[in-house]
Design a protein around this motif. Structure first.
Motif, PDB file in Angstrom:
ATOM      1  N   SER A  15       0.828  -1.218   0.000  1.00  0.00           N
ATOM      2  CA  SER A  15       0.000   0.000   0.000  1.00  0.00           C
ATOM      3  C   SER A  15       0.859   1.263   0.000  1.00  0.00           C
ATOM      4  N   SER A  16       0.543   2.163  -0.924  1.00  0.00           N
ATOM      5  CA  SER A  16       1.338   3.395  -1.036  1.00  0.00           C
ATOM      6  C   SER A  16       1.232   4.255   0.232  1.00  0.00           C
ATOM      7  N   TYR A  17       0.017   4.375   0.783  1.00  0.00           N
ATOM      8  CA  TYR A  17      -0.125   5.211   1.988  1.00  0.00           C
ATOM      9  C   TYR A  17       0.596   4.581   3.181  1.00  0.00           C
ATOM     10  N   LYS A  53     -12.079   1.302   7.117  1.00  0.00           N
ATOM     11  CA  LYS A  53     -11.185   0.179   6.767  1.00  0.00           C
ATOM     12  C   LYS A  53     -10.037   0.620   5.872  1.00  0.00           C
ATOM     13  N   ARG A  54      -9.731   1.898   5.929  1.00  0.00           N
ATOM     14  CA  ARG A  54      -8.580   2.377   5.158  1.00  0.00           C
ATOM     15  C   ARG A  54      -7.329   2.208   6.013  1.00  0.00           C
ATOM     16  N   PHE A  55      -6.217   2.035   5.372  1.00  0.00           N
ATOM     17  CA  PHE A  55      -4.960   1.895   6.086  1.00  0.00           C
ATOM     18  C   PHE A  55      -3.909   2.786   5.422  1.00  0.00           C
ATOM     19  N   PRO A  56      -2.904   3.194   6.250  1.00  0.00           N
ATOM     20  CA  PRO A  56      -2.510   2.740   7.581  1.00  0.00           C
ATOM     21  C   PRO A  56      -3.330   3.363   8.721  1.00  0.00           C
ATOM     22  N   GLU A  67      -4.989   8.358   9.071  1.00  0.00           N
ATOM     23  CA  GLU A  67      -4.459   9.171   7.981  1.00  0.00           C
ATOM     24  C   GLU A  67      -2.924   9.267   8.038  1.00  0.00           C
ATOM     25  N   ALA A  68      -2.317   8.897   6.913  1.00  0.00           N
ATOM     26  CA  ALA A  68      -0.856   8.794   6.858  1.00  0.00           C
ATOM     27  C   ALA A  68      -0.163  10.089   7.295  1.00  0.00           C
ATOM     28  N   GLN A 112      -5.015   6.475  -7.661  1.00  0.00           N
ATOM     29  CA  GLN A 112      -5.919   5.496  -7.031  1.00  0.00           C
ATOM     30  C   GLN A 112      -7.214   5.359  -7.820  1.00  0.00           C
TER      31      GLN A 112
HETATM   32  N1  LIG Z   1      -6.474   9.316   3.187  1.00  0.00           N
HETATM   33  C1  LIG Z   1      -5.912   8.046   3.606  1.00  0.00           C
HETATM   34  C2  LIG Z   1      -5.854   7.135   2.408  1.00  0.00           C
HETATM   35  C3  LIG Z   1      -5.488   5.725   2.774  1.00  0.00           C
HETATM   36  C4  LIG Z   1      -5.776   4.754   1.633  1.00  0.00           C
HETATM   37  O1  LIG Z   1      -6.456   5.086   0.656  1.00  0.00           O
HETATM   38  N2  LIG Z   1      -5.267   3.546   1.786  1.00  0.00           N
HETATM   39  C5  LIG Z   1      -5.562   2.509   0.820  1.00  0.00           C
HETATM   40  C6  LIG Z   1      -4.351   1.615   0.638  1.00  0.00           C
HETATM   41  S1  LIG Z   1      -3.034   2.507  -0.180  1.00  0.00           S
HETATM   42  C7  LIG Z   1      -6.685   1.660   1.344  1.00  0.00           C
HETATM   43  O2  LIG Z   1      -6.970   1.691   2.515  1.00  0.00           O
HETATM   44  N3  LIG Z   1      -7.345   0.909   0.477  1.00  0.00           N
HETATM   45  C8  LIG Z   1      -8.400   0.014   0.881  1.00  0.00           C
HETATM   46  C9  LIG Z   1      -9.768   0.554   0.623  1.00  0.00           C
HETATM   47  O3  LIG Z   1      -9.912   1.559  -0.093  1.00  0.00           O
HETATM   48  O4  LIG Z   1     -10.724  -0.044   1.141  1.00  0.00           O
HETATM   49  C10 LIG Z   1      -4.527   8.293   4.220  1.00  0.00           C
HETATM   50  O5  LIG Z   1      -3.941   9.349   3.972  1.00  0.00           O
HETATM   51  O6  LIG Z   1      -4.037   7.444   4.989  1.00  0.00           O
END
Ligand SMILES: N[C@@H](CCC(=O)N[C@@H](CS)C(=O)NCC(=O)O)C(=O)O
Length: 221
Positions: A15-17, A53-56, A67-68, A112
């Motif tokens: 994952s990029s973030y 469910k977004r990561f990290p 939020e990263a 993305q």
């Molecule tokens: N705004 C969030 C974006 C995080 C994000 O988009 N992470 C992606 C992985 S790079 C993710 O969680 N993808 C899974 C999904 O969209 O359910 C941040 O800055 O951390």
């Protein structure tokens, strides 16, 4: 076995973030526990922490940080190290935060969008939105190429939060919408980022997962 004395990072290596935060942690040699989303039970823990469910996501000292960018800001306050990713000078910090926003909003977001579109069933894809995202990326590349003409790093003299963002976002953006070879300043910057040990480590850790890239990972980098 979770060590409650260490910050817990919910993340996936590809994952990029997550790489954005991993670069910050590796820059300062900050000890942490890697709660990999490849491990059984960890995705469920993540959704209990953050319904998006977004990561990290970082959990530390009873606090959940989302939020990263905010995680890197938190680390700078609670677990500072020798590399100051947020400059102490407030004026310099403005430029760092501005460039971090640029990389999030105009490099990562369109990248993305293009990747997410490919994961949709063909009948509900959004070719117009994808074409717009490609224009945003190309516009960002042209602007960044000019900005990087006289800079080693994205903002100010040193490696910063903005470079933590730029490294994974330019890495995957180039796989998604190739950076025009004429943009030598931007391509040189991307190469400097890839040579930085913190990001080189994140790239190596992610290498086993390249099959996950829905557009097909190119045979380079
Ligand atoms: N705004 C969030 C974006 C995080 C994000 O988009 N992470 C992606 C992985 S790079 C993710 O969680 N993808 C899974 C999904 O969209 O359910 C941040 O800055 O951390």
């Amino acid at each position: 076995m979770i060590d409650p004395n260490l910050p817990q990072l919910y993340a996936h290596p590809f994952s990029s973030y997550c790489q954005k935060v991993l670069v910050a942690l590796y820059e300062n040699g900050t000890p942490f526990e890697y709660r990999s989303l490849e491990s059984p039970g960890v995705p469920e823990e993540l959704s209990a922490l953050w319904p998006m469910k977004r990561f990290p996501v970082l959990v530390d000292a009873g606090r959940t940080v989302l939020e990263a960018t905010s995680i890197i800001e938190y680390l700078a306050v609670r677990h500072p190290g020798p590399v100051r990713l947020i400059p102490t000078d407030a004026g310099a910090a403005v430029e760092v935060r501005m460039m971090d926003r640029v990389f999030d909003n105009y490099v990562s977001t369109p990248q993305q969008k293009i990747v997410a579109d490919r994961l949709r069933p063909e009948t509900v894809r959004d070719p117009h939105g994808v074409a717009e995202a490609r224009v945003v990326l190309a516009t960002a590349y042209a602007w960044l190429d000019k900005v990087m003409a006289n800079r080693e790093w994205a903002a100010g003299d040193g490696f910063s939060l903005a470079d933590c963002a730029a490294a994974p976002f330019l890495f995957y953006a180039d796989w998604t919408e190739r950076i025009d070879p004429a943009f030598t300043n931007l391509l040189d910057y991307r190469r400097r980022l890839l040579a930085r040990p913190s990001f080189a480590r994140a790239v190596e850790e992610a290498r086993p997962y390249r099959d996950y890239f829905p557009l097909g990972a190119p045979d380079r980098d």
